[in-house]
Motif scaffolding. Structure first.
Motif, PDB file in Angstrom:
ATOM      1  N   ASN A 126       0.835  -1.211   0.000  1.00  0.00           N
ATOM      2  CA  ASN A 126       0.000   0.000   0.000  1.00  0.00           C
ATOM      3  C   ASN A 126       0.867   1.257   0.000  1.00  0.00           C
ATOM      4  OD1 ASN A 126      -2.539  -1.243   0.008  1.00  0.00           O
ATOM      5  ND2 ASN A 126      -2.460  -1.562   2.224  1.00  0.00           N
ATOM      6  N   GLY A 127       1.939   1.223   0.806  1.00  0.00           N
ATOM      7  CA  GLY A 127       2.825   2.381   0.876  1.00  0.00           C
ATOM      8  C   GLY A 127       3.498   2.688  -0.438  1.00  0.00           C
ATOM      9  N   LEU A 128       3.918   1.643  -1.154  1.00  0.00           N
ATOM     10  CA  LEU A 128       4.538   1.850  -2.466  1.00  0.00           C
ATOM     11  C   LEU A 128       3.549   2.437  -3.463  1.00  0.00           C
ATOM     12  CD1 LEU A 128       6.655  -1.442  -2.766  1.00  0.00           C
ATOM     13  CD2 LEU A 128       7.533   0.903  -2.595  1.00  0.00           C
ATOM     14  N   LEU A 129       2.313   1.924  -3.428  1.00  0.00           N
ATOM     15  CA  LEU A 129       1.304   2.421  -4.367  1.00  0.00           C
ATOM     16  C   LEU A 129       0.973   3.886  -4.100  1.00  0.00           C
ATOM     17  CD1 LEU A 129      -1.145  -0.650  -4.442  1.00  0.00           C
ATOM     18  CD2 LEU A 129       0.310   0.164  -6.305  1.00  0.00           C
ATOM     19  N   VAL A 130       0.849   4.236  -2.801  1.00  0.00           N
ATOM     20  CA  VAL A 130       0.430   5.597  -2.451  1.00  0.00           C
ATOM     21  C   VAL A 130       1.616   6.560  -2.418  1.00  0.00           C
ATOM     22  CG1 VAL A 130      -0.666   7.012  -0.669  1.00  0.00           C
ATOM     23  CG2 VAL A 130      -1.534   4.709  -1.139  1.00  0.00           C
ATOM     24  N   GLY A 131       2.690   6.167  -1.721  1.00  0.00           N
ATOM     25  CA  GLY A 131       3.810   7.081  -1.510  1.00  0.00           C
ATOM     26  C   GLY A 131       4.720   7.220  -2.705  1.00  0.00           C
ATOM     27  N   VAL A 132       4.932   6.150  -3.437  1.00  0.00           N
ATOM     28  CA  VAL A 132       5.884   6.168  -4.560  1.00  0.00           C
ATOM     29  C   VAL A 132       5.170   6.303  -5.900  1.00  0.00           C
ATOM     30  CG1 VAL A 132       7.725   4.901  -5.731  1.00  0.00           C
ATOM     31  CG2 VAL A 132       7.515   4.777  -3.233  1.00  0.00           C
ATOM     32  N   ALA A 133       4.159   5.445  -6.129  1.00  0.00           N
ATOM     33  CA  ALA A 133       3.449   5.496  -7.413  1.00  0.00           C
ATOM     34  C   ALA A 133       2.418   6.611  -7.477  1.00  0.00           C
ATOM     35  CB  ALA A 133       2.773   4.145  -7.683  1.00  0.00           C
ATOM     36  N   LYS A 134       2.157   7.281  -6.307  1.00  0.00           N
ATOM     37  CA  LYS A 134       1.230   8.417  -6.255  1.00  0.00           C
ATOM     38  C   LYS A 134      -0.199   8.048  -6.642  1.00  0.00           C
ATOM     39  CE  LYS A 134       4.629  11.120  -5.167  1.00  0.00           C
ATOM     40  NZ  LYS A 134       4.784  11.546  -3.764  1.00  0.00           N
ATOM     41  N   VAL A 135      -0.580   6.806  -6.411  1.00  0.00           N
ATOM     42  CA  VAL A 135      -1.975   6.419  -6.628  1.00  0.00           C
ATOM     43  C   VAL A 135      -2.782   6.930  -5.430  1.00  0.00           C
ATOM     44  CG1 VAL A 135      -3.575   4.490  -6.937  1.00  0.00           C
ATOM     45  CG2 VAL A 135      -1.238   4.355  -7.853  1.00  0.00           C
ATOM     46  N   PRO A 136      -3.930   7.569  -5.648  1.00  0.00           N
ATOM     47  CA  PRO A 136      -4.740   8.026  -4.517  1.00  0.00           C
ATOM     48  C   PRO A 136      -5.018   6.881  -3.537  1.00  0.00           C
ATOM     49  CG  PRO A 136      -5.604   8.923  -6.557  1.00  0.00           C
ATOM     50  CD  PRO A 136      -4.517   7.954  -6.945  1.00  0.00           C
ATOM     51  N   ALA A 137      -4.880   7.179  -2.237  1.00  0.00           N
ATOM     52  CA  ALA A 137      -4.978   6.129  -1.228  1.00  0.00           C
ATOM     53  C   ALA A 137      -6.321   5.410  -1.276  1.00  0.00           C
ATOM     54  CB  ALA A 137      -4.760   6.735   0.160  1.00  0.00           C
ATOM     55  N   LEU A 138      -7.385   6.166  -1.548  1.00  0.00           N
ATOM     56  CA  LEU A 138      -8.712   5.554  -1.589  1.00  0.00           C
ATOM     57  C   LEU A 138      -8.779   4.479  -2.667  1.00  0.00           C
ATOM     58  CD1 LEU A 138     -11.537   5.905  -0.230  1.00  0.00           C
ATOM     59  CD2 LEU A 138     -12.159   7.341  -2.181  1.00  0.00           C
ATOM     60  N   VAL A 139      -8.206   4.783  -3.838  1.00  0.00           N
ATOM     61  CA  VAL A 139      -8.238   3.838  -4.961  1.00  0.00           C
ATOM     62  C   VAL A 139      -7.275   2.680  -4.717  1.00  0.00           C
ATOM     63  CG1 VAL A 139      -7.835   3.582  -7.430  1.00  0.00           C
ATOM     64  CG2 VAL A 139      -8.854   5.696  -6.548  1.00  0.00           C
ATOM     65  N   ALA A 140      -6.055   3.009  -4.272  1.00  0.00           N
ATOM     66  CA  ALA A 140      -5.033   1.972  -4.090  1.00  0.00           C
ATOM     67  C   ALA A 140      -5.462   0.936  -3.047  1.00  0.00           C
ATOM     68  CB  ALA A 140      -3.716   2.622  -3.666  1.00  0.00           C
ATOM     69  N   THR A 141      -5.933   1.423  -1.897  1.00  0.00           N
ATOM     70  CA  THR A 141      -6.271   0.472  -0.824  1.00  0.00           C
ATOM     71  C   THR A 141      -7.606  -0.228  -1.079  1.00  0.00           C
ATOM     72  OG1 THR A 141      -7.252   2.262   0.508  1.00  0.00           O
ATOM     73  CG2 THR A 141      -4.934   1.737   0.871  1.00  0.00           C
ATOM     74  N   LEU A 142      -8.473   0.395  -1.900  1.00  0.00           N
ATOM     75  CA  LEU A 142      -9.697  -0.318  -2.311  1.00  0.00           C
ATOM     76  C   LEU A 142      -9.314  -1.504  -3.189  1.00  0.00           C
ATOM     77  CD1 LEU A 142     -12.802  -0.420  -2.311  1.00  0.00           C
ATOM     78  CD2 LEU A 142     -12.766   1.040  -4.342  1.00  0.00           C
ATOM     79  N   GLY A 143      -8.332  -1.284  -4.062  1.00  0.00           N
ATOM     80  CA  GLY A 143      -7.865  -2.387  -4.893  1.00  0.00           C
ATOM     81  C   GLY A 143      -7.198  -3.481  -4.088  1.00  0.00           C
ATOM     82  N   THR A 144      -6.332  -3.092  -3.140  1.00  0.00           N
ATOM     83  CA  THR A 144      -5.664  -4.127  -2.337  1.00  0.00           C
ATOM     84  C   THR A 144      -6.622  -4.799  -1.361  1.00  0.00           C
ATOM     85  OG1 THR A 144      -4.932  -2.382  -0.801  1.00  0.00           O
ATOM     86  CG2 THR A 144      -3.380  -3.085  -2.495  1.00  0.00           C
ATOM     87  N   LEU A 145      -7.699  -4.089  -0.979  1.00  0.00           N
ATOM     88  CA  LEU A 145      -8.725  -4.737  -0.148  1.00  0.00           C
ATOM     89  C   LEU A 145      -9.233  -5.999  -0.836  1.00  0.00           C
ATOM     90  CD1 LEU A 145     -11.733  -3.026   1.633  1.00  0.00           C
ATOM     91  CD2 LEU A 145     -12.143  -4.941   0.118  1.00  0.00           C
ATOM     92  N   TYR A 146      -9.574  -5.853  -2.141  1.00  0.00           N
ATOM     93  CA  TYR A 146     -10.072  -7.011  -2.888  1.00  0.00           C
ATOM     94  C   TYR A 146      -8.946  -7.989  -3.221  1.00  0.00           C
ATOM     95  CZ  TYR A 146     -14.526  -4.597  -3.368  1.00  0.00           C
ATOM     96  OH  TYR A 146     -15.726  -3.984  -3.098  1.00  0.00           O
TER      97      TYR A 146
END
Length: 346
Positions: A126-146
């Motif tokens: 999650n940290g890589l997606l949000v902090g490095v790839a700059k994916v919005p946290a809501l979208v990134a963690t919704l994806g990793t939730l599934y």
């Protein structure tokens, strides 16, 4: 000349900090007042609500959500959110239970550490997606939730681990008490105190607030924003992994559906606890009190024989009220700071 010029600026910063701290304390005090009123009214209607067994159940029910709320606070104050915590709990709970069931000789501390590492690895993604790839946290963690839940289902393959499959020493962690207090609640309390101290006293903790207050200013101030956001998600994942262990020890029966939908309870506890959903303010103490308040409300409504659907509606109304109150307080603090600066300048 320099000392004269810097003194008002320093006084303004200190005054603003005292004002924000005061607002934070008032929010936590308000939760304590709400808890006292809830226990007083419910206990007057049904005295069984105040028995040791009832209070113990409330502490046990709130311990896991409080643990998750502490981790979620680290993420929320950086102006992000982690929706995948429930899936991480499910993944670590099933993984730990499966290892114990299929390998009875494995030491319990090794399994606990393994679950924490698994949770931290999920948090790192999650940290890589949000902090490095700059994916919005809501979208990134919704994806990793599934994604994490899907891995859990594939790993379980329809299997369920029952209490009879796990060693008694592990299950006793979920029922044991120390000086009358449930062990799981004590674990959550220790984590709460440690994280609360780190946020208040360590530079890295204060930088999380700076990032949430103004990300652009944090970058200009030389704060390593990506690293701090990454660390917040990893810590949140590690605590979710530990919460998974607590879940398996508490309930004994584990499958791929563990903790489904629990992320909403966690976010509700954080917001009700006074942590600003837009980042920059709030404490882990408030988030833990929010978890305790929500668990207490659920138990009180059950004791008062209120319909389960009404309980959900009441929790939702409480969440909306907390968000509105948080917004009003933020506006009042901003107005007070502007007035203070105006008086200092004139």
């Amino acid at each position: 000349m320099t000392a004269t010029a810097t003194r008002p600026a320093s006084a303004t910063r200190n005054g603003g900090r005292r004002l924000v701290d005061m607002v934070a304390r008032v929010r936590e005090l308000g939760i304590l007042v709400a808890l006292a009123a809830l226990f007083g009214v419910t206990g007057a209607v049904n005295p069984s609500f105040l028995t040791y067994g009832s209070l113990r159940d409330i502490l046990l029910n709130s311990a896991i959500v409080a643990m998750l709320a502490v981790g979620q606070t680290l993420v929320v104050i950086t102006r992000n959110v982690d929706l995948s915590v429930s899936s991480v709990v499910g993944l670590s709970a099933f993984g730990g239970a499966l290892v114990l069931a299929d390998n009875p000789g494995v030491p319990i501390p090794v399994v606990i550490v393994g679950c924490v590492v698994l949770g931290a690895a999920c948090g790192a993604i999650n940290g890589l997606l949000v902090g490095v790839a700059k994916v919005p946290a809501l979208v990134a963690t919704l994806g990793t939730l599934y994604a994490f839940r899907g891995i859990d289902y594939a790993w379980a393959g329809g299997r369920q681990v029952n209490a009879a499959d796990m060693p008694d020493g592990f299950l006793s962690l979920g029922s044991r008490s120390v000086l009358g207090m449930p062990l799981l609640a004590l674990v959550a309390l220790v984590v709460l105190l440690v994280v609360g101290w780190m946020l208040r006293n360590l530079r890295s903790g204060r930088e999380l607030y700076a990032i949430g207050s103004n990300p652009e200013a944090a970058v200009l101030a030389g704060i390593r924003v990506q690293r701090r956001i990454m660390a917040a998600f990893v810590a949140n994942g590690a605590l979710a992994g530990l919460a998974g262990v607590m879940w398996a020890a508490r309930f004994g029966t584990v499958d791929a559906t563990v903790a489904t939908g629990k992320e909403l309870d966690v976010i509700a506890a954080v917001v009700v606890g006074g942590v600003a959903i837009f980042g920059g303010s709030g404490t882990v103490y408030g988030a833990a009190l929010g978890a305790l308040l929500l668990a207490s409300i659920t138990s009180a409504l059950a004791v008062l024989r209120v319909d389960a659907l009404a309980q959900t509606a009441i929790n939702g109304a409480l969440l909306i009220a907390a968000i509105v109150l948080d917004r009003l307080l933020a506006l009042r603090v901003a107005a007070a700071l502007r007035r203070r600066r105006f008086h200092d300048d004139h």
